[in-house]
Enzyme design. Structure first.
Site, mmCIF file in Angstrom:
data_model
loop_
_atom_site.group_PDB
_atom_site.id
_atom_site.type_symbol
_atom_site.label_atom_id
_atom_site.label_comp_id
_atom_site.label_asym_id
_atom_site.label_seq_id
_atom_site.Cartn_x
_atom_site.Cartn_y
_atom_site.Cartn_z
ATOM 1 N N GLY A 1 -53.025 11.596 -2.206
ATOM 2 C CA GLY A 1 -53.932 11.342 -1.174
ATOM 3 C C GLY A 1 -54.597 12.386 -0.310
ATOM 4 N N THR A 2 -53.643 13.272 -0.259
ATOM 5 C CA THR A 2 -53.751 14.766 0.496
ATOM 6 C C THR A 2 -54.720 15.342 -0.302
ATOM 7 O OG1 THR A 2 -51.797 14.740 1.732
ATOM 8 C CG2 THR A 2 -52.824 16.658 1.199
ATOM 9 N N THR B 1 -54.018 19.621 -16.639
ATOM 10 C CA THR B 1 -53.628 18.491 -17.386
ATOM 11 C C THR B 1 -53.083 17.365 -16.484
ATOM 12 O OG1 THR B 1 -52.728 20.128 -18.760
ATOM 13 C CG2 THR B 1 -51.799 17.956 -19.207
ATOM 14 N N CYS C 1 -45.500 12.694 8.268
ATOM 15 C CA CYS C 1 -45.737 13.903 8.180
ATOM 16 C C CYS C 1 -45.455 14.650 9.670
ATOM 17 C CB CYS C 1 -47.142 14.216 8.058
ATOM 18 S SG CYS C 1 -47.437 13.332 6.349
#
Lengths: 395, 195
Positions: free
Chosen positions: A71-72, A237, A325
């Site tokens: 998400g970051t 990849t 966080c």
């Protein structure tokens, strides 16, 4: 001892169906989807299935889905990539004061690169006023980013109304839907946004995979240069097992969303109502109605969050104080401070992220162990001693 | 929770000397809610030794463990020894503190030192006050309202020099003339029969 995981804001446990879907791509189908030989076929096909599963979850076209690493990364990509792609048009971006750090700090980085930044304030519930967004727009504004919901206090933002304003003014609008996608209905067309981020580990999918949806026709500057994966927009990849897991988790979320919301809301309401009845001087944070179903966030006066968290942990209960966080950054949450809570109150924040695996018994257990913990810490607190002496500052 | 050492966890779970001391000899408060940690230390001093040390702390696990450890380290020590307790010594005794907590939460030694300073300050003030009381005593010297001889002992019923009966103001305790309706020293009304 009973063990209760109530930190589904940090991450959610993998559903068995999801890990089952992932396993073959960790073992048998290890190939690189970019390869032309047969080994590339199964991973490539699985990835495209996942792409359409995610697209269906958010009402998008599969070709608009870009898989990222988290998400970051999606938020970094959106803020920096969309702003940089339009810097000829202007160098002003607008974000809210309560964004996740992956948005806020990306915007700060843009400032270092010569952009100008406007932070839109929030009210005491953490709600952005769309009119404030309108006021902040300038001729050279190229991007607005307001989150769909804040995971820390659960408040859902009026994204639809903000999108109407940005569209009128021809400004791109990105929304961070990491807290909402897979949890509550998210439809990019109904929301009217131009870009949207989501993350797999927020709805019982794996970690290490996220999605950035960018509306067809919107230009974005890649952050990672290399091969032509993801249409040349995100080189590297692909993490096929995680992408497959994300797709499966998205499909399950869409199918079961209504029952999940009911389950979470029921537990959340029970927890909050009972806690308020059992503990004095507790303030629920976030919007009372417009909030995420599994989010029970509040501040306990006179004591500090980490101490509560540690004592809860010693009783087998996992919660968080502020966002995961920020909990080790030793700062009162920027979200709570933006909501004009006092530092003292913001230090006592506690966040229960209720998940699919939680039961009413889990909630009962918390209701049993938390009040004595609060009591114990208050007996130790000079602020509480001052309060009981003067009987001031309780409200 | 492997963020903290076992010793920190042990002190956090079972903090020593939590509470307040009634009529303490010294109080020291450091920190504020903005930085997230606040500590108040109370001390009782006897013969230059810390007879009792108690604390109240608002803060994280480290802050509580630090307070507990400081109180334990300080108890029974002389004031000079206690003043030598440094944040580093506290952290060492706790088998280490996380780097980011060392400065913010390690306020215990500072709070204790402040309590000792408070005690020493009070003692100084007390000495000063005693001197002042002495001076006041001089100013408060009593004199016979009739013959102006000094009355060496308060509440003496008569003047040793002239032998007359002395009355004392019920408010300020100074000697008054038998005819005074109002005390000439403090202005209080003097009631009652005086024979």
């Amino acid at each position: 001892m009973r063990r209760v995981y109530l930190d589904n804001v940090a991450t959610t446990p993998l559903l068995p169906e999801v890990s089952e879907a992932m396993m073959p791509y960790l073992e048998e189908f290890f190939g690189n989807p970019s390869c032309i030989h047969d080994w590339g076929d199964a991973p490539r096909e699985a990835m495209e299935v996942a792409r359409s599963q995610v697209a269906q979850l958010i009402g998008a076209n599969a070709e608009e889905i870009i898989f990222t690493g988290s998400g970051t990364e999606s938020n970094n990509f959106a803020i920096k990539g969309l702003a940089l792609a339009q810097q000829n048009k202007g160098k002003h971006v607008v974000v809210s004061a309560i964004e996740h750090f992956s948005v806020l700090h990306s915007a700060r980085t843009l400032e270092k690169w010569g952009f100008e930044l406007t932070l839109v304030p929030v009210d005491k519930y953490g709600v952005v006023d769309p009119e404030d967004v309108r006021q902040s727009l300038r001729k050279d504004t190229v991007l607005v980013s307001i989150m769909h919901a804040n995971s820390e206090v659960g408040t859902i933002e009026p994204v639809q109304e903000i999108a109407r304003i940005t569209r009128e003014n021809n400004v791109l609008f990105h929304t961070d839907a990491v807290a909402t996608a897979g949890t509550i209905p998210v439809d990019v067309k109904a929301l009217g946004v131009d870009a949207l981020s989501l993350a797999g580990n927020q709805f019982c999918g794996p970690k290490g995979v996220g999605v950035l949806w960018v509306r067809k026709g919107v230009r974005i500057m890649p952050l990672l240069d290399g091969g032509v994966q993801e249409g040349g927009r995100r080189a590297g990849t692909e993490n096929i097992p995680a992408i497959v897991g994300l797709g499966k988790a998205g499909e399950l979320a869409k199918t079961n969303m209504a029952t999940r919301i009911e389950h979470l809301t029921h537990l959340r309401d029970r927890l909050l109502t009972e806690l308020l009845a059992r503990i004095d001087h507790v303030a629920v944070t976030g919007h009372p109605q417009n909030r995420l179903p599994g989010n029970a966030s509040f501040c306990v006066k006179f004591i500090e969050g980490e101490a509560m968290l540690m004592l809860l942990n010693s009783q087998g209960v996992a919660v968080t104080s502020g966002s995961a966080c920020t909990s080790r950054a030793l700062k009162a949450s920027h979200v709570l401070l933006a909501m004009k809570l006092s530092h003292e109150l913001a230090q006592g924040s506690l966040l229960f992220g209720i998940g699919l695996n939680n039961t009413p018994e889990d909630i009962d257990y918390v209701l049993e162990v938390l009040p004595p913990i609060v009591d114990r810490l208050r007996q130790m607190s000079p602020l509480y001693a001052k309060f009981t002496r003067t009987n001031k500052g309780g409200k | 929770m492997p963020v903290y050492s076992e010793k920190v966890m042990e002190h956090f779970m079972n903090p020593r000397n939590v509470g307040e001391i009634e009529n303490p000899d010294g109080v020291g408060e450091v920190g504020n809610p903005i930085c997230g940690d606040m500590m108040t230390f109370y001390i009782k001093v006897k013969d230059n030794h810390l007879e009792d040390v108690k604390f109240k702390t608002f803060g994280c696990g480290a802050a509580i463990a630090v307070s507990s450890m400081v109180s334990e380290m300080a108890k029974g020590k002389t004031l000079e020894e206690a003043q030598k307790i440094t944040p580093q010594l506290v952290a060492d005794e706790l088998e280490g503190l996380p780097k980011n907590k060392f400065h913010c939460s390690n306020l215990g030694a500072q709070a204790l030192n402040k309590a000792i300073q408070n005690y020493l300050g009070r003692k100084k003030k007390e000495r000063k006050e005693r001197v002042m009381v002495g001076q006041k005593g001089k100013r408060k010297r009593l004199f016979c309202p009739y013959c102006d001889e000094e009355i060496m002992k308060a509440d003496l019923p008569f003047c040793r020099a002239c032998g007359l009966k002395i009355f004392y103001c019920p408010e300020c305790g100074k000697s008054v003339n038998r005819d005074d309706k109002v005390c000439p020293h403090c202005g209080a009304e003097i009631k009652g029969e005086r024979t």
